[in-house]
Design a protein around this motif. Structure first.
Motif, PDB file in Angstrom:
ATOM      1  N   GLY B  70       0.821  -1.212  -0.012  1.00 20.87           N
ATOM      2  CA  GLY B  70       0.015  -0.051   0.105  1.00 20.87           C
ATOM      3  C   GLY B  70       0.685   1.333  -0.156  1.00 20.87           C
ATOM      4  N   ARG B  71       1.859   1.016   0.829  1.00 20.61           N
ATOM      5  CA  ARG B  71       2.775   2.448   0.927  1.00 20.61           C
ATOM      6  C   ARG B  71       3.509   2.706  -0.354  1.00 20.61           C
ATOM      7  NH1 ARG B  71       1.423   6.411   3.371  1.00 20.61           N
ATOM      8  NH2 ARG B  71       3.587   6.860   3.193  1.00 20.61           N
ATOM      9  N   THR B  72       4.169   1.735  -0.889  1.00 23.51           N
ATOM     10  CA  THR B  72       4.843   2.095  -2.126  1.00 23.51           C
ATOM     11  C   THR B  72       4.137   2.898  -2.991  1.00 23.51           C
ATOM     12  OG1 THR B  72       4.897  -0.402  -2.324  1.00 23.51           O
ATOM     13  CG2 THR B  72       7.037   0.558  -3.021  1.00 23.51           C
ATOM     14  N   PHE B  73       2.920   2.554  -3.590  1.00 19.41           N
ATOM     15  CA  PHE B  73       2.173   3.112  -4.415  1.00 19.41           C
ATOM     16  C   PHE B  73       1.531   4.450  -3.768  1.00 19.41           C
ATOM     17  CE2 PHE B  73       2.837  -0.784  -6.307  1.00 19.41           C
ATOM     18  CZ  PHE B  73       3.070  -0.427  -7.864  1.00 19.41           C
ATOM     19  N   GLU B  74       1.307   4.580  -2.389  1.00 15.88           N
ATOM     20  CA  GLU B  74       0.728   5.655  -1.840  1.00 15.88           C
ATOM     21  C   GLU B  74       1.772   7.012  -2.163  1.00 15.88           C
ATOM     22  OE1 GLU B  74      -2.147   5.954  -0.822  1.00 15.88           O
ATOM     23  OE2 GLU B  74      -2.291   7.811  -0.101  1.00 15.88           O
ATOM     24  N   ARG B  75       2.980   6.599  -1.903  1.00 14.22           N
ATOM     25  CA  ARG B  75       4.161   7.402  -2.243  1.00 14.22           C
ATOM     26  C   ARG B  75       4.032   8.337  -3.552  1.00 14.22           C
ATOM     27  NH1 ARG B  75       9.366   5.407   0.511  1.00 14.22           N
ATOM     28  NH2 ARG B  75       9.395   3.963  -1.249  1.00 14.22           N
ATOM     29  N   ALA B 145       3.790 -11.000  -3.636  1.00 12.25           N
ATOM     30  CA  ALA B 145       3.926  -9.634  -4.205  1.00 12.25           C
ATOM     31  C   ALA B 145       3.568  -9.527  -5.626  1.00 12.25           C
ATOM     32  CB  ALA B 145       5.356  -9.458  -3.962  1.00 12.25           C
ATOM     33  N   ALA B 146       3.746 -10.778  -6.336  1.00  6.40           N
ATOM     34  CA  ALA B 146       3.289 -10.607  -7.754  1.00  6.40           C
ATOM     35  C   ALA B 146       1.890 -10.174  -7.933  1.00  6.40           C
ATOM     36  CB  ALA B 146       3.612 -11.973  -8.511  1.00  6.40           C
ATOM     37  N   VAL B 147       0.730 -10.768  -7.300  1.00  5.36           N
ATOM     38  CA  VAL B 147      -0.642 -10.333  -7.186  1.00  5.36           C
ATOM     39  C   VAL B 147      -0.599  -8.939  -6.565  1.00  5.36           C
ATOM     40  CG1 VAL B 147      -2.849 -11.006  -6.600  1.00  5.36           C
ATOM     41  CG2 VAL B 147      -1.135 -12.786  -6.934  1.00  5.36           C
ATOM     42  N   GLY B 148      -0.056  -8.662  -5.624  1.00  7.05           N
ATOM     43  CA  GLY B 148      -0.150  -7.428  -4.787  1.00  7.05           C
ATOM     44  C   GLY B 148       0.372  -6.165  -5.287  1.00  7.05           C
ATOM     45  N   THR B 149       1.382  -6.350  -5.912  1.00  6.22           N
ATOM     46  CA  THR B 149       2.108  -5.175  -6.700  1.00  6.22           C
ATOM     47  C   THR B 149       1.029  -4.824  -7.856  1.00  6.22           C
ATOM     48  OG1 THR B 149       4.110  -6.168  -6.502  1.00  6.22           O
ATOM     49  CG2 THR B 149       3.985  -4.193  -7.980  1.00  6.22           C
ATOM     50  N   LEU B 150       0.338  -5.689  -8.626  1.00  3.03           N
ATOM     51  CA  LEU B 150      -0.538  -5.396  -9.708  1.00  3.03           C
ATOM     52  C   LEU B 150      -1.796  -4.749  -9.216  1.00  3.03           C
ATOM     53  CD1 LEU B 150      -1.459  -5.852 -12.701  1.00  3.03           C
ATOM     54  CD2 LEU B 150      -2.636  -7.962 -11.911  1.00  3.03           C
ATOM     55  N   PHE B 151      -2.432  -5.294  -7.830  1.00  4.63           N
ATOM     56  CA  PHE B 151      -3.591  -4.884  -7.364  1.00  4.63           C
ATOM     57  C   PHE B 151      -3.169  -3.555  -6.760  1.00  4.63           C
ATOM     58  CE2 PHE B 151      -6.068  -8.933  -6.662  1.00  4.63           C
ATOM     59  CZ  PHE B 151      -6.143  -9.187  -8.010  1.00  4.63           C
ATOM     60  N   ALA B 152      -2.285  -3.224  -6.067  1.00  2.17           N
ATOM     61  CA  ALA B 152      -1.750  -1.992  -5.410  1.00  2.17           C
ATOM     62  C   ALA B 152      -1.599  -1.005  -6.598  1.00  2.17           C
ATOM     63  CB  ALA B 152      -0.372  -2.075  -4.558  1.00  2.17           C
ATOM     64  N   ALA B 153      -0.887  -1.440  -7.859  1.00  2.00           N
ATOM     65  CA  ALA B 153      -0.908  -0.183  -8.463  1.00  2.00           C
ATOM     66  C   ALA B 153      -2.280  -0.012  -9.266  1.00  2.00           C
ATOM     67  CB  ALA B 153       0.007  -0.733  -9.783  1.00  2.00           C
ATOM     68  N   MET B 154      -3.163  -0.902  -9.384  1.00  2.00           N
ATOM     69  CA  MET B 154      -4.407  -0.543 -10.141  1.00  2.00           C
ATOM     70  C   MET B 154      -5.220   0.181  -9.066  1.00  2.00           C
ATOM     71  SD  MET B 154      -5.336  -3.866 -12.175  1.00  2.00           S
ATOM     72  CE  MET B 154      -5.771  -4.836 -10.721  1.00  2.00           C
ATOM     73  N   LEU B 155      -5.085  -0.031  -7.616  1.00  2.00           N
ATOM     74  CA  LEU B 155      -6.035   0.578  -6.735  1.00  2.00           C
ATOM     75  C   LEU B 155      -5.525   1.956  -6.465  1.00  2.00           C
ATOM     76  CD1 LEU B 155      -6.459  -2.251  -4.229  1.00  2.00           C
ATOM     77  CD2 LEU B 155      -8.486  -0.982  -5.262  1.00  2.00           C
ATOM     78  N   VAL B 156      -4.316   2.432  -6.889  1.00  2.00           N
ATOM     79  CA  VAL B 156      -3.933   3.997  -6.642  1.00  2.00           C
ATOM     80  C   VAL B 156      -5.003   4.840  -6.736  1.00  2.00           C
ATOM     81  CG1 VAL B 156      -2.231   5.389  -7.265  1.00  2.00           C
ATOM     82  CG2 VAL B 156      -1.509   3.100  -6.827  1.00  2.00           C
ATOM     83  N   ARG B 157      -5.617   4.723  -8.000  1.00  2.00           N
ATOM     84  CA  ARG B 157      -6.756   5.733  -8.306  1.00  2.00           C
ATOM     85  C   ARG B 157      -7.935   5.592  -8.055  1.00  2.00           C
ATOM     86  NH1 ARG B 157      -4.629   5.733 -14.377  1.00  2.00           N
ATOM     87  NH2 ARG B 157      -4.593   3.650 -13.828  1.00  2.00           N
ATOM     88  N   VAL B 158      -8.177   4.328  -7.112  1.00  2.00           N
ATOM     89  CA  VAL B 158      -9.536   3.997  -6.616  1.00  2.00           C
ATOM     90  C   VAL B 158      -9.773   4.797  -5.289  1.00  2.00           C
ATOM     91  CG1 VAL B 158     -10.780   2.079  -6.008  1.00  2.00           C
ATOM     92  CG2 VAL B 158      -9.901   2.102  -8.175  1.00  2.00           C
ATOM     93  N   ARG B 159     -11.018   4.993  -4.986  1.00  2.00           N
ATOM     94  CA  ARG B 159     -11.444   5.378  -3.786  1.00  2.00           C
ATOM     95  C   ARG B 159     -11.204   4.171  -2.687  1.00  2.00           C
ATOM     96  NH1 ARG B 159     -16.991   6.508  -3.054  1.00  2.00           N
ATOM     97  NH2 ARG B 159     -17.466   6.330  -5.081  1.00  2.00           N
ATOM     98  N   SER B 160     -11.056   4.697  -1.297  1.00  2.00           N
ATOM     99  CA  SER B 160     -10.867   3.450  -0.226  1.00  2.00           C
ATOM    100  C   SER B 160      -9.955   2.479  -0.735  1.00  2.00           C
ATOM    101  CB  SER B 160     -12.412   3.135   0.399  1.00  2.00           C
ATOM    102  OG  SER B 160     -13.046   2.373  -0.874  1.00  2.00           O
TER     103      SER B 160
END
Lengths: 218, 225
Positions: B70-75, B145-160
Motif C-alpha cells: 500500500g505504501r509504495t504506491f501511496e508514495r 507480491a506478484a499479485v499484490g503489486t498489480l492490485f496495489a498499482a491498480m488501486l492507486v486511483r480508486v477510492r478507499s
C-alpha cells in the motif's frame, strides 16, 4: 404489465411447486433420512454458483480484451448472482453436513474452494460498490485472477482429506430421486437466467439514462 | 531496454527507500508487533502450539506485505509521480517488474528480521535447513507480491484503496499462504519429509509463474484508461 412479469411468474410458480409436490414425494435416503432432502436445493445452488462464476470470469476477460461495456455489465450481473447462489450453497451445505458428517464445516477441498470463490465474489462486489470510477477494469482483473486461482486452491487443499461426495454420484441416482433433482436444477437455471437478464437490463437502462443526462448538459 | 527500465525503476525505489527508510522501518515494526500479538494470544504455559511458528511467520509476512504494498504506491500518488512514471517511454511491464523487485527486496529484508525473531520466541528450529527455508520464503513472497503489486498499482486511483487492498489480496493469495505454511511446517518437523517440502515448493513456483505471466499481460490494459 412489465415485460419480465410472465417469465418471473412462471419461475416463481415452478419454484414454489418444487417443495410440496416434487421433493415431498421423493423417497427418503436410507441412511440420512429426511435431512438428505436439502440436497435438492444445495446441489442446484452450488451448480448455479459455478455457472455464474464462469459467466463472470469469461465476460470479464472479454471485457479486458475488447473493452465493450456490454461484457462489463454482464460480468457485474453474474458476480452478484455468484454471491447470491454461493451464499445459498454455503448456508444449505453446513445444515446438511451437521447431520450427515456430524460437523458444520470441514476444510475439505470443495468447501474451501467454494468459500474462496465466494470470497472473491464478495471482494468483486465491494470493489464495484466502493471503488468509484475506474473500478470496472480492476474488477475485471480481479475476476481473471480469481479464475486462475481455482486450480491452485483445488490442488493445495486436496492435500488434506476429502469427504465431500463427488459429482459422479449424480448419474447413478434412482429415477425417483433423479427426477426431483433435475426438476430443481431446471428451476434454478431458469431463475438464474431470469435474474441475469433483469440485472443486465437494469444496468443498460442506467447507462442509457447517464448518456441522456450527459447529452442534456451539452 | 526492458532490463534497463526495470533497473531504473528498482534503483529509484531503493534510493528513495534507503534515504527515508519509511516503509522498511514501519513495516518491520508492524510485523514485530503482529508477532507479539500472536505470542500473547497463543503461547500457553511457555509452550507455543505445534506448527504454530510456521503459521505465525506467514501471517506476519502477509500483514507486513500488505502494508508495504500500500505504501509504495501511496508514495507515488502523494508526490504525483505516478503519471510521470506511466508517461515515461518505458514498457509498462518493465515498470511492473521494477516495482515488484523493489517490494521483494523490502520484504526479504523484513523476513531476515522476522525469521530469527519467530524462531527465538516460539522455539522453532527455523535455521536447521536455511537454504530450503530461504527458497520457500522467496518463492512464497514472490507469489504474494506478484499479485499484490498489480492490485496495489491498480488501486492507486480508486477510492478507499487502503481497505480494498487486503480485501482483494487475501482471497487470491490463499494458495500461497497454504503452501508456504505447509512447507515451512514440514521443515520444522524433527524428521523432515522432503517429498512434502518439494511438493509445496513446486506448487509455489507454478503459482509464481502463472501469476507473474498474468500480471505482465494485464498490467498494460489495466493501467491504461
Amino acid at each position: 404489465m412489465p415485460k419480465w412479469f410472465t417469465p418471473a411468474a412462471v419461475v416463481c410458480a415452478l419454484m414454489f411447486a418444487a417443495s410440496p409436490l416434487v421433493i415431498a414425494n421423493a423417497p427418503y435416503e436410507s441412511t440420512m433420512g429426511l435431512v438428505q432432502k436439502i440436497f435438492y436445493y444445495h446441489m442446484p445452488s452450488a451448480w448455479m454458483f459455478l455457472v455464474a462464476a464462469i459467466v463472470c470470469g469469461v465476460s470479464s476477460v472479454r471485457y479486458l480484451v475488447s473493452g465493450s461495456p456490454r461484457q462489463d455489465r454482464l460480468a457485474w450481473a453474474a458476480a452478484e448472482l455468484t454471491f447470491l447462489f454461493g451464499a445459498l450453497a454455503l448456508v444449505t451445505g453446513p445444515l446438511w453436513a451437521r447431520k450427515a458428517w456430524g460437523v458444520w464445516w470441514q476444510w475439505d477441498v470443495r468447501l474451501t474452494a467454494s468459500l474462496m470463490g465466494w470470497m472473491v465474489s464478495c471482494a468483486y462486489l465491494l470493489l464495484r460498490k466502493y471503488g468509484g470510477p475506474g473500478s470496472d477494469k480492476l474488477a475485471a482483473g480481479l475476476a481473471l485472477f480469481g479464475m486462475a486461482n481455482v486450480p491452485f486452491i483445488y490442488i493445495s487443499v486436496n492435500y488434506w482429506r476429502t469427504i465431500h461426495p463427488a459429482t459422479s454420484v449424480v448419474p447413478t441416482l434412482p429415477v425417483s430421486m433423479g427426477g426431483p433433482l433435475w426438476f430443481c436444477v431446471t428451476t434454478f437455471l431458469l431463475l438464474f437466467v431470469l435474474l441475469l437478464k433483469m440485472r443486465v437490463r437494469l444496468e443498460e437502462q442506467r447507462a442509457r439514462l447517464d448518456s441522456l443526462y450527459l447529452s442534456l448538459d451539452e | 531496454m526492458f532490463l534497463r527500465s526495470v533497473w531504473l525503476v528498482l534503483r529509484k525505489d531503493l534510493t528513495v527507500e534507503v534515504r527515508s527508510m519509511e516503509i522498511a522501518l514501519t513495516t518491520v515494526f508492524f510485523a514485530v508487533s503482529a508477532v507479539m500479538v500472536f505470542a500473547f494470544a497463543l503461547v500457553r504455559e511457555g509452550q507455543a502450539p505445534e506448527d504454530g511458528a510456521a503459521g505465525i511467520l506467514w501471517i506476519a509476512i502477509a500483514f507486513a506485505g500488505t502494508l508495504a504494498l500500500g505504501r509504495t504506491f501511496e508514495r507515488e500518488r502523494q508526490s504525483e509521480t505516478l503519471r510521470a512514471l506511466l508517461l515515461a517511454p518505458a514498457p509498462r511491464p518493465a515498470i511492473y517488474v521494477g516495482k515488484l523487485l523493489g517490494i521483494l527486496a523490502l520484504l526479504s529484508a523484513a523476513e531476515a528480521m522476522l525469521v530469527p525473531l519467530v524462531a527465538f520466541l516460539f522455539q522453532a528450529p527455523f535455521l536447521a535447513h536455511p537454504v530450503w527455508l530461504a527458497a520457500i520464503l522467496v518463492s512464497g513472497t514472490a507469489g504474494f507480491a506478484a499479485v499484490g503489486t498489480l492490485f496495489a498499482a491498480m488501486l492507486v486511483r480508486v477510492r478507499s484503496r487502503d481497505v480494498l487492498l487486503p480485501v482483494l489480496l487475501y482471497p487470491i493469495t490463499v494458495p500461497v499462504i497454504i503452501a508456504g505454511v505447509r512447507a515451512t511446517a514440514a521443515l520444522l518437523q524433527p524428521e523432515v519429509d522432503f517429498a512434502i517440502v518439494r511438493f509445496w515448493m513446486a506448487l509455489l513456483i507454478a503459482f509464481d509463474v502463472v501469476f507473474v505471466t498474468l500480471a505482465l499481460w494485464t498490467f498494460e490494459p489495466l493501467m491504461t484508461d
